[in-house]
Scaffold this active site. Structure first.
Site, PDB file in Angstrom:
ATOM      1  N   PHE A 130     -14.141 -15.927  24.680  1.00 35.80           N
ATOM      2  CA  PHE A 130     -14.551 -14.587  24.267  1.00 35.80           C
ATOM      3  C   PHE A 130     -14.040 -13.593  25.302  1.00 35.80           C
ATOM      4  CE2 PHE A 130     -17.470 -10.947  24.274  1.00 35.80           C
ATOM      5  CZ  PHE A 130     -17.367 -10.566  22.947  1.00 35.80           C
ATOM      6  N   ASP A 216     -10.645 -14.362  32.894  1.00 36.21           N
ATOM      7  CA  ASP A 216     -11.684 -13.462  32.430  1.00 36.21           C
ATOM      8  C   ASP A 216     -12.984 -13.939  33.073  1.00 36.21           C
ATOM      9  OD1 ASP A 216     -13.734 -12.180  31.148  1.00 36.21           O
ATOM     10  OD2 ASP A 216     -12.846 -12.315  29.149  1.00 36.21           O
ATOM     11  N   LYS A 245     -19.616  -6.808  33.355  1.00 36.62           N
ATOM     12  CA  LYS A 245     -21.028  -7.182  33.294  1.00 36.62           C
ATOM     13  C   LYS A 245     -21.775  -6.940  34.608  1.00 36.62           C
ATOM     14  CE  LYS A 245     -21.334  -9.750  29.087  1.00 36.62           C
ATOM     15  NZ  LYS A 245     -20.168 -10.315  28.457  1.00 36.62           N
TER      16      LYS A 245
HETATM   17  C1  LIG Z   1     -19.077  -9.782  27.594  1.00 37.37           C
HETATM   18  C2  LIG Z   1     -17.703 -10.302  27.802  1.00 37.37           C
HETATM   19  C3  LIG Z   1     -16.561  -9.513  27.567  1.00 37.37           C
HETATM   20  C4  LIG Z   1     -16.644  -8.129  26.966  1.00 37.37           C
HETATM   21  O1  LIG Z   1     -17.339  -7.234  27.747  1.00 37.37           O
HETATM   22  P1  LIG Z   1     -17.825  -5.845  27.098  1.00 37.37           P
HETATM   23  O2  LIG Z   1     -18.372  -5.094  28.267  1.00 37.37           O
HETATM   24  O3  LIG Z   1     -18.814  -6.171  26.055  1.00 37.37           O
HETATM   25  O4  LIG Z   1     -16.618  -5.199  26.532  1.00 37.37           O
HETATM   26  C5  LIG Z   1     -15.328 -10.045  27.865  1.00 37.37           C
HETATM   27  N1  LIG Z   1     -15.217 -11.286  28.360  1.00 37.37           N
HETATM   28  C6  LIG Z   1     -16.270 -12.075  28.594  1.00 37.37           C
HETATM   29  C7  LIG Z   1     -16.072 -13.430  29.171  1.00 37.37           C
HETATM   30  C8  LIG Z   1     -17.556 -11.621  28.306  1.00 37.37           C
HETATM   31  O5  LIG Z   1     -18.608 -12.419  28.495  1.00 37.37           O
END
Ligand SMILES: *Cc1c(COP(=O)(O)O)cnc(C)c1O
Length: 397
Positions: A130, A216, A245
């Site tokens: 994700f 990520d 986050k």
């Molecule tokens: C939450 C998340 C995102 C997206 O972050 P947003 O602030 O919602 O755009 C991207 N990558 C990972 C691994 C995430 O957990």
């Protein structure tokens, strides 16, 4: 007041949140909950942490926003701190995780273009990953439930099966490969941990074939696994990394970190953001990063994670009719269930006043604040066990 005028993209729990403090949240009806969602690993220092509250208030009196056409000292200070404690040399600030991912993808393609190889556009992601909800991010993760109905797939994005080394090796050898993108520990997809030796092998292959590695760490970074960055466990580094986050401790901040080499195409005019790196965000970010990166915070993560893991394995043994397995890393913990995970979240909330997050593969994720105390961890286990008991009753009925 109702959800009538909100775009219907969320399945919301029937809980009106009123206020929070530390690991606790209170509903409008006064019910107290133990919060192991933490805004999906975002409020890493708990709710209303006094240092963060102070940072917002002080900065709010001074200056909220100026354009990035001016020098912003808070940005320079946070970038210095991030680079001192990571592989990176440069940082671009965003407002969210998906924007940090966009910057990472653009940086990678621009790198090859600046190197005179504009044909290197292929970016490989993995199933179960994700990366956020913007177009680049949904294409990079290529999860059909997020891409369906949003038009043709974007050119140059490919999805590999997580753990399929042969397919990944072919990707590294493909002369038009730009980058691979992955979460060292998958969050939304179900807390799958990429083995350390696989990460080291990827680094070696990437170097051999001139491919960039994008991590990520929006969810698994910032101390969540017990080291500041999840990839530190493997003793290797990426070329580019998306963070967000927990970086703002609950305030919207994201960042794309890169080496000087990987960012060589990101010259004036190549990218930008109106709000990214604004003084208010940077003040909170500096405060949060200072707290999170302290050795004491990371030591606490390891202690609490060790305790929770051991206890949850015990609960799993006592409830083989409810729990399939416990997995994850540090305080990014997943419990794979036999009953439906969404239903279980409701039982935990209503019967045990414990808030847990959902996840792929029928998981619930336990994402406590990094500064959770041992007493709170004990309480979390008790409440989780209570939810399991309720689930057992439901399953038997
Ligand atoms: C939450 C998340 C995102 C997206 O972050 P947003 O602030 O919602 O755009 C991207 N990558 C990972 C691994 C995430 O957990």
């Amino acid at each position: 007041m109702s959800t009538e005028h909100l775009m219907g993209v969320y399945n919301r729990a029937p809980l009106e949140v009123d206020r929070g403090r530390g690991a606790r949240l209170w509903g409008k009806d006064g019910t107290e909950y133990l919060d192991c969602v933490m805004g999906i690993s975002t409020n890493a220092l708990g709710h209303a942490h006094p240092i963060l509250v102070r940072a917002v208030k002080d900065q709010a009196d001074k200056l909220w926003h100026v354009s990035n056409i001016f020098k912003i000292p808070g940005q320079e200070a946070l970038a210095d701190a991030l680079c001192e404690k990571s592989f990176a040399d440069v940082v671009f600030f965003t407002n969210s995780g998906t924007e940090a991912v966009e910057c990472a993808l653009k940086t990678a393609r621009k790198y090859h273009s600046a190197n005179g190889q504009p044909e290197r556009i292929d970016i490989y992601g993995f199933d179960g990953s994700f990366h956020g909800r913007t177009y680049g991010a949904i294409n990079a993760a290529a999860n059909p439930s997020y891409t369906n109905g949003f038009g043709p797939p974007m050119e140059g994005f490919h999805q590999l099966v997580w753990g399929d080394r042969e397919a990944l090796e072919a990707a590294f050898r493909n002369p038009t490969t730009c980058a691979v993108i992955l979460e060292p520990v998958q969050g939304e997809g179900g807390c799958r941990v990429t083995p350390d030796e696989d990460l080291r092998w990827m680094r070696q292959m990437a170097d051999e074939h001139g491919v960039l590695i994008i991590f990520d760490e929006v969810q698994c970074g910032m101390g969540r696994t017990g080291k500041l960055w999840a990839h530190e466990w493997a003793g290797m580094t990426p070329d580019i990394m998306a963070v967000a986050k927990a970086l703002g401790g609950g305030f919207p901040i994201g960042a794309c970190l890169a080496t000087t080499e990987a960012a060589k195409g990101m010259t004036p005019g190549a990218h930008g953001s109106t709000f990214g790196g604004n003084p208010l965000a940077m003040a909170v970010g500096q405060a949060a990063f200072t707290e999170i990166s302290r050795p004491e915070t990371l030591a606490n993560v390891n202690e609490i994670a060790g305790y929770l893991k051991q206890q949850l394995h015990g609960v799993a043994q006592r409830f083989p009719d409810v729990i399939v397995e416990v997995r994850g890393k540090g305080l990014l913990m997943g419990v794979k269930l036999i009953p439906n995970n969404r239903e279980f979240m409701g039982w935990a909330r209503d019967e045990a006043h414990l808030l847990v997050a959902g996840g792929g593969d029928n998981l619930v994720r336990i994402l406590p604040p990094l500064n959770m105390t041992l007493d709170e961890a004990r309480e979390a286990v008790e409440r989780f066990e209570k939810a399991c008991e309720f689930a057992r009753g439901k399953l038997a009925a």
